[in-house]
Design an enzyme around this catalytic site. Sequence first.
Site, mmCIF file in Angstrom:
data_model
loop_
_atom_site.group_PDB
_atom_site.id
_atom_site.type_symbol
_atom_site.label_atom_id
_atom_site.label_comp_id
_atom_site.label_asym_id
_atom_site.label_seq_id
_atom_site.Cartn_x
_atom_site.Cartn_y
_atom_site.Cartn_z
ATOM 1 N N LYS A 1 0.667 -1.161 -0.661
ATOM 2 C CA LYS A 1 -0.120 0.028 0.160
ATOM 3 C C LYS A 1 0.618 0.648 -0.122
ATOM 4 O O LYS A 1 1.462 1.582 1.092
ATOM 5 C CB LYS A 1 -0.730 0.268 0.865
ATOM 6 C CG LYS A 1 -1.700 0.823 1.380
ATOM 7 C CD LYS A 1 -3.114 1.483 2.895
ATOM 8 C CE LYS A 1 -2.402 2.675 2.964
ATOM 9 N NZ LYS A 1 -2.318 4.040 2.318
ATOM 10 N N GLU B 1 10.552 1.784 9.520
ATOM 11 C CA GLU B 1 11.758 2.826 9.229
ATOM 12 C C GLU B 1 11.055 4.588 9.826
ATOM 13 O O GLU B 1 9.980 4.037 8.760
ATOM 14 C CB GLU B 1 12.012 2.668 8.106
ATOM 15 C CG GLU B 1 12.809 2.147 7.671
ATOM 16 C CD GLU B 1 14.096 1.439 8.216
ATOM 17 O OE1 GLU B 1 14.496 2.696 9.300
ATOM 18 O OE2 GLU B 1 14.974 0.661 7.843
ATOM 19 N N CYS C 1 13.267 12.220 5.548
ATOM 20 C CA CYS C 1 13.514 11.786 6.989
ATOM 21 C C CYS C 1 14.891 12.474 7.362
ATOM 22 O O CYS C 1 15.016 11.789 8.319
ATOM 23 C CB CYS C 1 13.083 10.695 7.063
ATOM 24 S SG CYS C 1 13.414 9.192 6.223
ATOM 25 N N GLU D 1 9.468 16.201 15.029
ATOM 26 C CA GLU D 1 10.003 16.208 13.680
ATOM 27 C C GLU D 1 8.753 17.485 13.207
ATOM 28 O O GLU D 1 7.792 16.966 13.322
ATOM 29 C CB GLU D 1 9.974 14.841 13.091
ATOM 30 C CG GLU D 1 9.759 14.688 11.500
ATOM 31 C CD GLU D 1 9.960 13.494 11.466
ATOM 32 O OE1 GLU D 1 8.836 12.875 11.765
ATOM 33 O OE2 GLU D 1 10.736 12.586 11.101
HETATM 34 P P1 NAD Z 1 1.885 8.236 8.103
HETATM 35 O O1 NAD Z 1 2.555 6.936 8.835
HETATM 36 O O2 NAD Z 1 1.467 8.698 7.715
HETATM 37 O O3 NAD Z 1 1.904 7.160 7.121
HETATM 38 C C1 NAD Z 1 2.804 6.086 6.630
HETATM 39 C C2 NAD Z 1 2.133 4.901 5.779
HETATM 40 O O4 NAD Z 1 1.265 4.168 6.863
HETATM 41 C C3 NAD Z 1 0.885 5.720 5.058
HETATM 42 O O5 NAD Z 1 0.847 5.055 3.646
HETATM 43 C C4 NAD Z 1 -0.281 5.343 5.502
HETATM 44 O O6 NAD Z 1 -1.321 5.006 4.880
HETATM 45 C C5 NAD Z 1 0.484 4.573 6.615
HETATM 46 N N1 NAD Z 1 -0.735 3.568 7.775
HETATM 47 C C6 NAD Z 1 -1.067 5.064 8.747
HETATM 48 N N2 NAD Z 1 -1.912 4.187 9.564
HETATM 49 C C7 NAD Z 1 -1.546 3.276 9.526
HETATM 50 C C8 NAD Z 1 -2.275 2.087 9.972
HETATM 51 N N3 NAD Z 1 -2.867 2.077 10.333
HETATM 52 N N4 NAD Z 1 -1.813 0.946 9.564
HETATM 53 C C9 NAD Z 1 -1.412 0.540 8.414
HETATM 54 N N5 NAD Z 1 -0.763 1.861 7.669
HETATM 55 C C10 NAD Z 1 -0.360 2.207 8.166
HETATM 56 O O7 NAD Z 1 3.641 8.911 7.376
HETATM 57 P P2 NAD Z 1 3.138 9.953 6.558
HETATM 58 O O8 NAD Z 1 3.230 10.883 7.174
HETATM 59 O O9 NAD Z 1 2.951 9.468 5.406
HETATM 60 O O10 NAD Z 1 5.233 10.020 6.512
HETATM 61 C C11 NAD Z 1 5.676 10.449 7.104
HETATM 62 C C12 NAD Z 1 6.928 10.839 8.020
HETATM 63 O O11 NAD Z 1 7.711 9.043 7.652
HETATM 64 C C13 NAD Z 1 7.624 11.176 8.907
HETATM 65 O O12 NAD Z 1 7.117 10.708 10.632
HETATM 66 C C14 NAD Z 1 9.428 10.613 7.974
HETATM 67 O O13 NAD Z 1 10.180 11.642 8.682
HETATM 68 C C15 NAD Z 1 9.086 9.390 7.643
HETATM 69 N N6 NAD Z 1 9.809 8.740 6.824
HETATM 70 C C16 NAD Z 1 11.100 7.939 7.097
HETATM 71 C C17 NAD Z 1 11.569 7.418 6.185
HETATM 72 C C18 NAD Z 1 12.526 6.476 7.124
HETATM 73 O O14 NAD Z 1 13.611 5.573 6.042
HETATM 74 N N7 NAD Z 1 13.144 6.377 8.551
HETATM 75 C C19 NAD Z 1 11.488 7.333 5.368
HETATM 76 C C20 NAD Z 1 10.719 8.213 4.897
HETATM 77 C C21 NAD Z 1 9.766 8.951 5.673
#
Ligand code: NAD
Length: 479
Positions: A173, A248, A282, A383
Amino acid sequence: MNIQNYINGKFKNPKQDSWIDNFNPSNGEVYGQIPNSSQEDVELAYKSAKTAFSSWSKTTLDKRSRILIKIADLLEENLQRFAEAESKDNGKPLSLAKAVDIPRAASNFRFFGNAITQFASESHESIGQDAINYTLRQPIGVVGCISPWNLPLYLFTWKIAPAIAAGNCVVAKPSEVTPMTAYLLGEICNKAGLPKGVLNIVHGLGTQTGQAIIEHKDIKAISFTGGTSTGAHIARVAAPMFKKLSLELGGKNPNIIFADCDYDDMLNTTVRSSFANQGQICLCGSRIFVEASIYKKFKTDFVAKVKALKVGHPSDKATNIGALVSKPHLEKVKEYIEIAKTENGTILCGGNKVTVKGFENGYYLEPTVIEIASNDCRVNQEEIFGPVVTIMPFETEAQVLEMANKVKYGLSATLWTNNLKRTMMLSNNLQAGIVWVNTWMMRDLRTPFGGVKASGVGREGGFEALRFFTETKNVCIKY
Ligand code: NAD
Protein backbone atom coordinates in the site's frame (compact mmCIF):
# COMPACT_ATOMS: atom_id res chain seq x y z
CA MET A 1 -7.30 10.64 -13.62
CA ASN A 2 -8.79 7.79 -11.60
CA ILE A 3 -6.57 4.96 -10.50
CA GLN A 4 -7.33 1.36 -9.58
CA ASN A 5 -6.00 -1.42 -7.41
CA TYR A 6 -3.57 -3.88 -9.02
CA ILE A 7 -4.55 -7.39 -8.00
CA ASN A 8 -3.56 -10.65 -9.64
CA GLY A 9 -2.02 -8.74 -12.55
CA LYS A 10 -5.28 -6.87 -13.29
CA PHE A 11 -6.57 -3.38 -12.55
CA LYS A 12 -9.70 -3.44 -10.41
CA ASN A 13 -12.11 -1.00 -8.81
CA PRO A 14 -12.55 -1.31 -5.04
CA LYS A 15 -15.28 -3.80 -4.09
CA GLN A 16 -17.40 -1.23 -2.28
CA ASP A 17 -17.00 1.36 -5.04
CA SER A 18 -15.74 3.89 -2.51
CA TRP A 19 -13.23 6.57 -3.59
CA ILE A 20 -10.92 9.25 -2.16
CA ASP A 21 -10.01 12.56 -3.83
CA ASN A 22 -6.43 12.98 -5.01
CA PHE A 23 -5.06 16.53 -4.81
CA ASN A 24 -2.42 18.25 -6.90
CA PRO A 25 -0.34 20.19 -4.32
CA SER A 26 0.92 22.69 -6.90
CA ASN A 27 -2.56 24.19 -7.41
CA GLY A 28 -4.70 22.71 -4.64
CA GLU A 29 -7.09 21.09 -7.12
CA VAL A 30 -8.55 17.59 -7.09
CA TYR A 31 -7.25 15.85 -10.21
CA GLY A 32 -8.47 12.30 -9.74
CA GLN A 33 -9.76 9.68 -7.40
CA ILE A 34 -8.17 6.67 -5.78
CA PRO A 35 -9.76 3.50 -4.36
CA ASN A 36 -10.79 3.66 -0.72
CA SER A 37 -10.07 -0.04 -0.39
CA SER A 38 -11.69 -2.11 2.31
CA GLN A 39 -10.76 -5.29 4.11
CA GLU A 40 -12.43 -7.21 1.25
CA ASP A 41 -9.98 -5.74 -1.28
CA VAL A 42 -7.04 -6.58 0.97
CA GLU A 43 -8.36 -10.14 1.27
CA LEU A 44 -8.56 -10.42 -2.51
CA ALA A 45 -4.96 -9.15 -2.78
CA TYR A 46 -3.86 -11.60 -0.09
CA LYS A 47 -5.50 -14.57 -1.85
CA SER A 48 -3.90 -13.66 -5.14
CA ALA A 49 -0.48 -13.38 -3.43
CA LYS A 50 -0.95 -16.67 -1.63
CA THR A 51 -1.81 -18.48 -4.86
CA ALA A 52 1.21 -17.00 -6.64
CA PHE A 53 3.60 -17.91 -3.81
CA SER A 54 3.92 -21.65 -4.46
CA SER A 55 5.30 -21.04 -7.92
CA TRP A 56 7.20 -17.76 -7.36
CA SER A 57 9.06 -19.10 -4.32
CA LYS A 58 10.37 -21.95 -6.52
CA THR A 59 11.25 -19.73 -9.48
CA THR A 60 14.98 -19.82 -10.20
CA LEU A 61 17.09 -16.92 -9.00
CA ASP A 62 18.16 -16.31 -12.56
CA LYS A 63 14.55 -15.83 -13.69
CA ARG A 64 13.63 -13.64 -10.71
CA SER A 65 16.73 -11.57 -11.31
CA ARG A 66 15.97 -11.07 -15.00
CA ILE A 67 12.41 -9.91 -14.25
CA LEU A 68 13.55 -7.42 -11.61
CA ILE A 69 16.20 -6.02 -13.94
CA LYS A 70 13.61 -5.76 -16.72
CA ILE A 71 11.36 -3.71 -14.39
CA ALA A 72 14.35 -1.42 -13.75
CA ASP A 73 14.97 -1.02 -17.50
CA LEU A 74 11.32 -0.21 -18.17
CA LEU A 75 11.23 2.37 -15.37
CA GLU A 76 14.25 4.06 -16.93
CA GLU A 77 12.65 3.99 -20.38
CA ASN A 78 9.58 5.67 -18.87
CA LEU A 79 11.55 8.17 -16.77
CA GLN A 80 9.79 11.29 -18.06
CA ARG A 81 6.27 9.89 -17.58
CA PHE A 82 6.98 8.61 -14.09
CA ALA A 83 8.80 11.79 -13.03
CA GLU A 84 5.92 13.96 -14.23
CA ALA A 85 3.43 11.79 -12.34
CA GLU A 86 5.52 11.90 -9.16
CA SER A 87 5.98 15.64 -9.31
CA LYS A 88 2.28 16.28 -9.94
CA ASP A 89 1.19 13.97 -7.11
CA ASN A 90 3.72 15.13 -4.52
CA GLY A 91 4.53 18.76 -5.40
CA LYS A 92 8.28 18.10 -5.65
CA PRO A 93 10.29 19.77 -8.42
CA LEU A 94 10.12 17.75 -11.64
CA SER A 95 13.91 18.07 -11.88
CA LEU A 96 14.25 16.28 -8.52
CA ALA A 97 11.85 13.48 -9.48
CA LYS A 98 13.84 13.02 -12.68
CA ALA A 99 17.25 13.11 -11.04
CA VAL A 100 16.51 11.24 -7.82
CA ASP A 101 13.13 9.58 -7.27
CA ILE A 102 12.62 7.59 -10.45
CA PRO A 103 16.27 6.67 -11.12
CA ARG A 104 16.49 5.42 -7.53
CA ALA A 105 13.29 3.35 -7.93
CA ALA A 106 14.90 1.72 -10.99
CA SER A 107 18.13 1.18 -9.03
CA ASN A 108 16.19 -0.56 -6.26
CA PHE A 109 14.96 -3.19 -8.71
CA ARG A 110 18.32 -3.50 -10.46
CA PHE A 111 20.20 -3.72 -7.17
CA PHE A 112 18.02 -6.45 -5.64
CA GLY A 113 17.79 -8.26 -9.00
CA ASN A 114 21.57 -8.60 -8.79
CA ALA A 115 21.84 -9.00 -5.01
CA ILE A 116 19.60 -12.07 -4.92
CA THR A 117 22.03 -13.95 -7.17
CA GLN A 118 24.77 -13.32 -4.57
CA PHE A 119 22.70 -14.01 -1.44
CA ALA A 120 24.15 -17.05 0.32
CA SER A 121 23.84 -18.78 3.65
CA GLU A 122 26.34 -20.33 6.03
CA SER A 123 27.32 -23.83 7.00
CA HIS A 124 29.00 -24.91 10.23
CA GLU A 125 30.88 -28.14 10.36
CA SER A 126 30.61 -29.56 13.89
CA ILE A 127 34.07 -31.03 14.14
CA GLY A 128 34.38 -34.04 16.45
CA GLN A 129 30.61 -34.58 16.39
CA ASP A 130 30.40 -35.96 12.83
CA ALA A 131 27.74 -33.42 11.93
CA ILE A 132 27.23 -30.49 9.65
CA ASN A 133 24.83 -27.64 10.18
CA TYR A 134 23.67 -25.51 7.32
CA THR A 135 21.38 -22.52 7.24
CA LEU A 136 18.45 -22.06 4.90
CA ARG A 137 17.00 -18.64 4.20
CA GLN A 138 13.53 -19.33 2.91
CA PRO A 139 10.92 -16.87 1.69
CA ILE A 140 8.33 -16.02 4.33
CA GLY A 141 5.17 -16.21 2.22
CA VAL A 142 2.87 -13.22 1.83
CA VAL A 143 4.36 -10.00 3.22
CA GLY A 144 2.97 -6.47 3.63
CA CYS A 145 4.79 -3.32 2.47
CA ILE A 146 3.49 0.11 3.53
CA SER A 147 5.18 3.35 2.50
CA PRO A 148 4.89 7.15 3.01
CA TRP A 149 4.38 10.13 0.69
CA ASN A 150 7.71 11.95 0.74
CA LEU A 151 9.67 9.74 -1.68
CA PRO A 152 6.73 7.77 -3.05
CA LEU A 153 8.05 5.32 -5.65
CA TYR A 154 11.59 5.41 -4.24
CA LEU A 155 10.51 4.04 -0.84
CA PHE A 156 7.70 1.82 -2.16
CA THR A 157 10.14 -0.08 -4.40
CA TRP A 158 12.85 -0.12 -1.71
CA LYS A 159 10.61 -2.64 0.07
CA ILE A 160 8.94 -4.43 -2.82
CA ALA A 161 12.14 -5.22 -4.73
CA PRO A 162 13.89 -7.18 -1.92
CA ALA A 163 10.60 -8.82 -0.90
CA ILE A 164 9.94 -10.33 -4.31
CA ALA A 165 13.63 -10.96 -5.05
CA ALA A 166 13.69 -13.18 -1.94
CA GLY A 167 10.73 -15.20 -3.28
CA ASN A 168 7.85 -13.65 -1.33
CA CYS A 169 4.56 -12.38 -2.71
CA VAL A 170 3.47 -8.93 -1.66
CA VAL A 171 0.41 -6.96 -0.62
CA ALA A 172 1.58 -3.34 -0.83
CA LYS A 173 0.00 0.00 0.00
CA PRO A 174 1.49 3.34 -1.03
CA SER A 175 0.50 6.51 0.78
CA GLU A 176 -3.02 7.65 -0.08
CA VAL A 177 -1.55 11.13 -0.54
CA THR A 178 0.79 10.04 -3.39
CA PRO A 179 -0.57 6.88 -5.05
CA MET A 180 0.07 7.66 -8.72
CA THR A 181 3.48 6.14 -9.49
CA ALA A 182 2.61 2.97 -7.54
CA TYR A 183 -0.41 2.66 -9.83
CA LEU A 184 1.76 3.08 -12.94
CA LEU A 185 4.18 0.46 -11.62
CA GLY A 186 1.56 -2.29 -12.10
CA GLU A 187 1.63 -1.76 -15.86
CA ILE A 188 5.45 -1.99 -15.89
CA CYS A 189 5.38 -5.23 -13.86
CA ASN A 190 3.03 -6.83 -16.36
CA LYS A 191 5.24 -5.74 -19.27
CA ALA A 192 8.32 -7.11 -17.53
CA GLY A 193 6.66 -10.52 -17.17
CA LEU A 194 6.24 -10.52 -13.38
CA PRO A 195 3.82 -13.41 -12.83
CA LYS A 196 0.34 -12.35 -11.76
CA GLY A 197 -0.21 -12.19 -8.01
CA VAL A 198 3.47 -11.75 -7.05
CA LEU A 199 2.84 -8.05 -6.43
CA ASN A 200 -0.59 -6.71 -5.44
CA ILE A 201 -1.15 -3.01 -4.82
CA VAL A 202 -4.13 -1.80 -2.81
CA HIS A 203 -4.83 1.90 -2.42
CA GLY A 204 -6.59 3.60 0.45
CA LEU A 205 -6.44 5.17 3.86
CA GLY A 206 -3.91 3.98 6.40
CA THR A 207 -6.54 3.57 9.08
CA GLN A 208 -8.67 1.33 6.82
CA THR A 209 -6.64 -0.33 4.04
CA GLY A 210 -3.33 -0.22 5.93
CA GLN A 211 -5.03 -1.43 9.08
CA ALA A 212 -6.49 -4.43 7.20
CA ILE A 213 -2.97 -5.37 6.02
CA ILE A 214 -1.35 -5.18 9.44
CA GLU A 215 -4.26 -7.06 11.07
CA HIS A 216 -4.31 -9.83 8.46
CA LYS A 217 -3.49 -13.04 10.31
CA ASP A 218 -1.69 -14.65 7.38
CA ILE A 219 0.45 -11.70 6.29
CA LYS A 220 3.51 -12.76 8.23
CA ALA A 221 5.82 -9.77 7.93
CA ILE A 222 5.30 -6.03 7.67
CA SER A 223 7.85 -3.63 6.29
CA PHE A 224 6.75 -0.09 7.15
CA THR A 225 8.16 3.37 6.53
CA GLY A 226 6.31 6.34 7.96
CA GLY A 227 5.68 8.33 11.11
CA THR A 228 6.77 7.22 14.59
CA SER A 229 3.26 7.18 16.06
CA THR A 230 1.97 5.03 13.16
CA GLY A 231 4.96 2.73 13.70
CA ALA A 232 4.10 2.37 17.39
CA HIS A 233 0.50 1.54 16.47
CA ILE A 234 1.63 -1.09 13.95
CA ALA A 235 3.92 -2.65 16.56
CA ARG A 236 1.02 -2.85 19.03
CA VAL A 237 -1.16 -4.65 16.48
CA ALA A 238 1.49 -6.89 14.93
CA ALA A 239 3.57 -7.94 17.95
CA PRO A 240 0.92 -10.17 19.61
CA MET A 241 0.49 -11.91 16.23
CA PHE A 242 4.28 -12.54 16.15
CA LYS A 243 4.74 -10.88 12.80
CA LYS A 244 8.21 -9.97 11.67
CA LEU A 245 8.47 -6.16 11.67
CA SER A 246 10.76 -3.62 10.05
CA LEU A 247 9.96 -0.05 11.09
CA GLU A 248 11.63 2.97 9.45
CA LEU A 249 10.26 5.99 11.30
CA GLY A 250 10.74 9.69 11.88
CA GLY A 251 13.90 11.69 12.35
CA LYS A 252 15.21 14.97 13.77
CA ASN A 253 18.75 14.80 12.57
CA PRO A 254 21.69 16.89 13.80
CA ASN A 255 24.03 18.58 11.31
CA ILE A 256 27.19 19.40 13.28
CA ILE A 257 29.56 21.94 11.75
CA PHE A 258 33.12 22.54 13.01
CA ALA A 259 35.30 25.51 12.07
CA ASP A 260 37.92 23.23 10.47
CA CYS A 261 35.57 21.89 7.76
CA ASP A 262 35.76 22.57 4.02
CA TYR A 263 33.53 25.60 4.31
CA ASP A 264 32.10 26.00 0.80
CA ASP A 265 31.32 22.33 0.41
CA MET A 266 29.67 22.33 3.84
CA LEU A 267 27.61 25.42 3.06
CA ASN A 268 26.27 24.15 -0.27
CA THR A 269 25.51 20.68 1.11
CA THR A 270 23.84 22.16 4.19
CA VAL A 271 21.44 24.11 2.00
CA ARG A 272 20.57 20.83 0.28
CA SER A 273 20.38 18.74 3.47
CA SER A 274 18.04 21.36 4.94
CA PHE A 275 15.64 21.96 2.06
CA ALA A 276 15.84 19.19 -0.54
CA ASN A 277 12.35 17.89 -1.34
CA GLN A 278 10.93 20.87 0.65
CA GLY A 279 12.67 19.48 3.74
CA GLN A 280 10.42 16.43 3.55
CA ILE A 281 13.13 13.77 3.78
CA CYS A 282 13.47 11.73 6.94
CA LEU A 283 17.26 12.24 6.62
CA CYS A 284 17.21 16.06 6.36
CA GLY A 285 19.58 17.71 8.84
CA SER A 286 16.96 19.88 10.50
CA ARG A 287 18.99 20.75 13.63
CA ILE A 288 22.11 22.70 12.67
CA PHE A 289 24.79 23.11 15.35
CA VAL A 290 27.68 25.43 14.44
CA GLU A 291 30.99 25.89 16.27
CA ALA A 292 30.86 29.31 17.95
CA SER A 293 33.99 30.69 16.22
CA ILE A 294 32.29 30.54 12.78
CA TYR A 295 28.68 30.92 13.89
CA LYS A 296 28.25 34.56 12.82
CA LYS A 297 29.81 34.00 9.41
CA PHE A 298 27.80 30.82 8.84
CA LYS A 299 24.58 32.54 9.81
CA THR A 300 25.14 35.37 7.32
CA ASP A 301 26.23 33.09 4.45
CA PHE A 302 23.58 30.43 5.05
CA VAL A 303 20.69 32.87 5.27
CA ALA A 304 21.86 34.59 2.06
CA LYS A 305 21.89 31.27 0.21
CA VAL A 306 18.50 30.22 1.58
CA LYS A 307 16.96 33.55 0.57
CA ALA A 308 18.20 32.94 -2.97
CA LEU A 309 16.30 29.64 -3.29
CA LYS A 310 13.40 29.91 -5.68
CA VAL A 311 10.03 28.68 -4.50
CA GLY A 312 7.91 27.89 -7.53
CA HIS A 313 5.79 25.56 -9.59
CA PRO A 314 7.28 22.04 -9.63
CA SER A 315 7.57 21.93 -13.41
CA ASP A 316 9.39 25.29 -13.66
CA LYS A 317 13.05 24.50 -14.37
CA ALA A 318 14.22 27.34 -12.12
CA THR A 319 12.35 26.00 -9.08
CA ASN A 320 14.43 24.85 -6.11
CA ILE A 321 11.51 24.38 -3.72
CA GLY A 322 8.16 23.08 -4.92
CA ALA A 323 4.90 22.69 -3.06
CA LEU A 324 4.43 20.91 0.25
CA VAL A 325 2.56 17.65 -0.10
CA SER A 326 -0.85 18.61 1.29
CA LYS A 327 -2.87 21.37 2.89
CA PRO A 328 -2.96 19.72 6.35
CA HIS A 329 0.82 19.27 6.18
CA LEU A 330 1.35 22.93 5.19
CA GLU A 331 -0.82 23.96 8.16
CA LYS A 332 1.18 21.73 10.50
CA VAL A 333 4.51 23.21 9.35
CA LYS A 334 3.17 26.78 9.67
CA GLU A 335 1.99 26.00 13.18
CA TYR A 336 5.56 25.06 14.16
CA ILE A 337 6.80 28.43 12.89
CA GLU A 338 4.28 30.08 15.24
CA ILE A 339 5.41 27.81 18.09
CA ALA A 340 9.02 28.94 17.48
CA LYS A 341 7.99 32.54 18.06
CA THR A 342 6.51 31.67 21.45
CA GLU A 343 9.74 29.87 22.39
CA ASN A 344 12.03 32.90 21.86
CA GLY A 345 13.05 31.64 18.42
CA THR A 346 14.19 34.27 15.90
CA ILE A 347 13.00 33.75 12.31
CA LEU A 348 16.14 34.66 10.34
CA CYS A 349 14.43 34.16 7.00
CA GLY A 350 11.24 32.70 5.56
CA GLY A 351 8.23 31.80 7.67
CA ASN A 352 5.54 32.82 5.19
CA LYS A 353 3.26 31.15 2.70
CA VAL A 354 4.24 31.90 -0.91
CA THR A 355 1.73 32.75 -3.61
CA VAL A 356 2.91 31.45 -6.97
CA LYS A 357 1.35 33.34 -9.87
CA GLY A 358 -1.23 31.22 -11.67
CA PHE A 359 -1.17 28.62 -8.88
CA GLU A 360 -2.52 30.70 -6.00
CA ASN A 361 -4.06 27.74 -4.17
CA GLY A 362 -0.88 25.66 -4.15
CA TYR A 363 0.82 24.69 -0.87
CA TYR A 364 3.98 26.79 -1.06
CA LEU A 365 6.08 27.92 1.89
CA GLU A 366 9.29 29.94 2.13
CA PRO A 367 12.37 28.02 3.32
CA THR A 368 12.68 29.00 6.95
CA VAL A 369 15.69 29.33 9.25
CA ILE A 370 15.06 29.72 12.98
CA GLU A 371 17.74 30.73 15.45
CA ILE A 372 16.85 29.01 18.69
CA ALA A 373 17.66 29.89 22.28
CA SER A 374 17.69 26.36 23.69
CA ASN A 375 18.24 22.80 22.50
CA ASP A 376 15.13 21.75 24.37
CA CYS A 377 12.57 23.90 22.53
CA ARG A 378 9.81 22.09 20.65
CA VAL A 379 10.90 23.18 17.17
CA ASN A 380 14.27 21.59 17.88
CA GLN A 381 12.87 18.40 19.38
CA GLU A 382 9.78 17.51 17.33
CA GLU A 383 9.81 16.36 13.72
CA ILE A 384 8.46 19.18 11.51
CA PHE A 385 9.21 17.46 8.18
CA GLY A 386 9.07 20.64 6.12
CA PRO A 387 11.34 23.46 4.89
CA VAL A 388 12.26 24.57 8.40
CA VAL A 389 15.63 24.26 10.16
CA THR A 390 16.94 25.49 13.48
CA ILE A 391 20.44 26.83 14.11
CA MET A 392 22.40 27.38 17.29
CA PRO A 393 26.09 27.70 18.29
CA PHE A 394 28.16 25.31 20.40
CA GLU A 395 31.51 25.60 22.17
CA THR A 396 32.91 22.08 22.67
CA GLU A 397 32.69 18.56 21.23
CA ALA A 398 31.26 17.23 24.47
CA GLN A 399 28.57 19.91 24.53
CA VAL A 400 27.46 19.34 20.93
CA LEU A 401 27.45 15.57 21.38
CA GLU A 402 25.15 15.90 24.35
CA MET A 403 22.79 18.27 22.50
CA ALA A 404 22.79 16.14 19.34
CA ASN A 405 21.82 13.02 21.31
CA LYS A 406 19.27 14.76 23.52
CA VAL A 407 16.31 14.05 21.26
CA LYS A 408 13.95 11.10 21.03
CA TYR A 409 14.94 10.23 17.44
CA GLY A 410 18.10 8.58 16.10
CA LEU A 411 18.00 8.21 12.33
CA SER A 412 21.00 10.03 10.86
CA ALA A 413 23.64 12.61 11.78
CA THR A 414 25.98 14.71 9.67
CA LEU A 415 29.39 15.86 10.78
CA TRP A 416 31.58 18.49 9.11
CA THR A 417 35.23 18.40 10.20
CA ASN A 418 38.69 17.45 8.97
CA ASN A 419 39.87 16.31 12.39
CA LEU A 420 40.21 12.53 12.49
CA LYS A 421 40.14 12.10 16.27
CA ARG A 422 36.99 14.17 16.53
CA THR A 423 35.40 12.29 13.63
CA MET A 424 36.02 8.98 15.36
CA MET A 425 34.86 10.15 18.79
CA LEU A 426 31.64 11.65 17.47
CA SER A 427 30.72 8.98 14.93
CA ASN A 428 31.23 6.31 17.61
CA ASN A 429 29.03 8.14 20.10
CA LEU A 430 26.28 9.79 18.07
CA GLN A 431 23.01 7.92 18.61
CA ALA A 432 22.04 7.36 14.99
CA GLY A 433 21.74 4.53 12.49
CA ILE A 434 23.70 6.48 9.86
CA VAL A 435 26.50 9.04 10.28
CA TRP A 436 27.68 11.05 7.29
CA VAL A 437 31.05 12.77 7.56
CA ASN A 438 31.68 15.66 5.15
CA THR A 439 28.76 14.64 2.96
CA TRP A 440 25.01 14.06 3.14
CA MET A 441 22.66 11.42 1.77
CA MET A 442 25.42 9.69 -0.14
CA ARG A 443 23.93 6.23 -0.57
CA ASP A 444 25.40 2.85 -1.41
CA LEU A 445 22.55 0.36 -1.56
CA ARG A 446 24.69 -2.39 0.00
CA THR A 447 24.91 -0.55 3.33
CA PRO A 448 22.52 -1.04 6.28
CA PHE A 449 19.85 1.65 6.50
CA GLY A 450 17.69 2.41 9.54
CA GLY A 451 17.43 4.19 12.84
CA VAL A 452 17.69 3.79 16.59
CA LYS A 453 15.42 5.08 19.40
CA ALA A 454 12.10 6.46 18.07
CA SER A 455 13.45 6.29 14.49
CA GLY A 456 12.66 2.62 14.26
CA VAL A 457 13.83 -0.97 14.51
CA GLY A 458 15.48 -3.18 11.92
CA ARG A 459 17.65 -2.38 8.94
CA GLU A 460 16.91 -2.20 5.24
CA GLY A 461 19.45 -2.24 2.42
CA GLY A 462 21.71 -4.89 0.92
CA PHE A 463 21.61 -8.36 2.43
CA GLU A 464 19.94 -6.93 5.57
CA ALA A 465 16.75 -6.50 3.54
CA LEU A 466 17.02 -10.00 2.08
CA ARG A 467 17.53 -11.38 5.59
CA PHE A 468 14.43 -9.54 6.78
CA PHE A 469 12.35 -10.98 3.97
CA THR A 470 13.45 -14.58 4.67
CA GLU A 471 13.02 -17.02 7.53
CA THR A 472 16.23 -18.56 8.79
CA LYS A 473 16.27 -22.28 9.40
CA ASN A 474 19.17 -24.37 10.68
CA VAL A 475 19.47 -27.97 9.51
CA CYS A 476 21.79 -30.27 11.50
CA ILE A 477 22.81 -33.55 9.83
CA LYS A 478 24.72 -36.20 11.71
CA TYR A 479 26.70 -38.40 9.37
P1 NAD B 1 2.28 8.03 8.08
O1 NAD B 1 2.78 7.22 9.23
O2 NAD B 1 1.13 8.91 8.28
O3 NAD B 1 1.88 7.08 6.87
C1 NAD B 1 2.77 6.14 6.30
C2 NAD B 1 1.97 5.03 5.65
O4 NAD B 1 1.29 4.30 6.68
C3 NAD B 1 0.89 5.51 4.69
O5 NAD B 1 0.81 4.62 3.60
C4 NAD B 1 -0.36 5.44 5.54
O6 NAD B 1 -1.54 5.29 4.80
C5 NAD B 1 -0.07 4.19 6.37
N1 NAD B 1 -0.83 4.08 7.62
C6 NAD B 1 -1.33 5.06 8.41
N2 NAD B 1 -2.01 4.54 9.45
C7 NAD B 1 -1.92 3.19 9.33
C8 NAD B 1 -2.42 2.10 10.09
N3 NAD B 1 -3.17 2.27 11.18
N4 NAD B 1 -2.13 0.85 9.69
C9 NAD B 1 -1.38 0.63 8.60
N5 NAD B 1 -0.89 1.63 7.81
C10 NAD B 1 -1.15 2.89 8.18
O7 NAD B 1 3.56 8.81 7.54
P2 NAD B 1 3.58 9.89 6.36
O8 NAD B 1 2.99 11.15 6.88
O9 NAD B 1 3.07 9.28 5.11
O10 NAD B 1 5.16 10.06 6.17
C11 NAD B 1 5.94 10.94 6.88
C12 NAD B 1 6.72 10.23 7.96
O11 NAD B 1 7.50 9.17 7.40
C13 NAD B 1 7.72 11.11 8.66
O12 NAD B 1 7.63 10.89 10.04
C14 NAD B 1 9.06 10.65 8.13
O13 NAD B 1 10.15 10.88 8.98
C15 NAD B 1 8.81 9.21 7.95
N6 NAD B 1 9.79 8.63 7.02
C16 NAD B 1 10.75 7.80 7.50
C17 NAD B 1 11.70 7.27 6.64
C18 NAD B 1 12.77 6.33 7.13
O14 NAD B 1 13.40 5.69 6.31
N7 NAD B 1 13.01 6.23 8.42
C19 NAD B 1 11.66 7.61 5.29
C20 NAD B 1 10.67 8.48 4.84
C21 NAD B 1 9.72 8.99 5.71
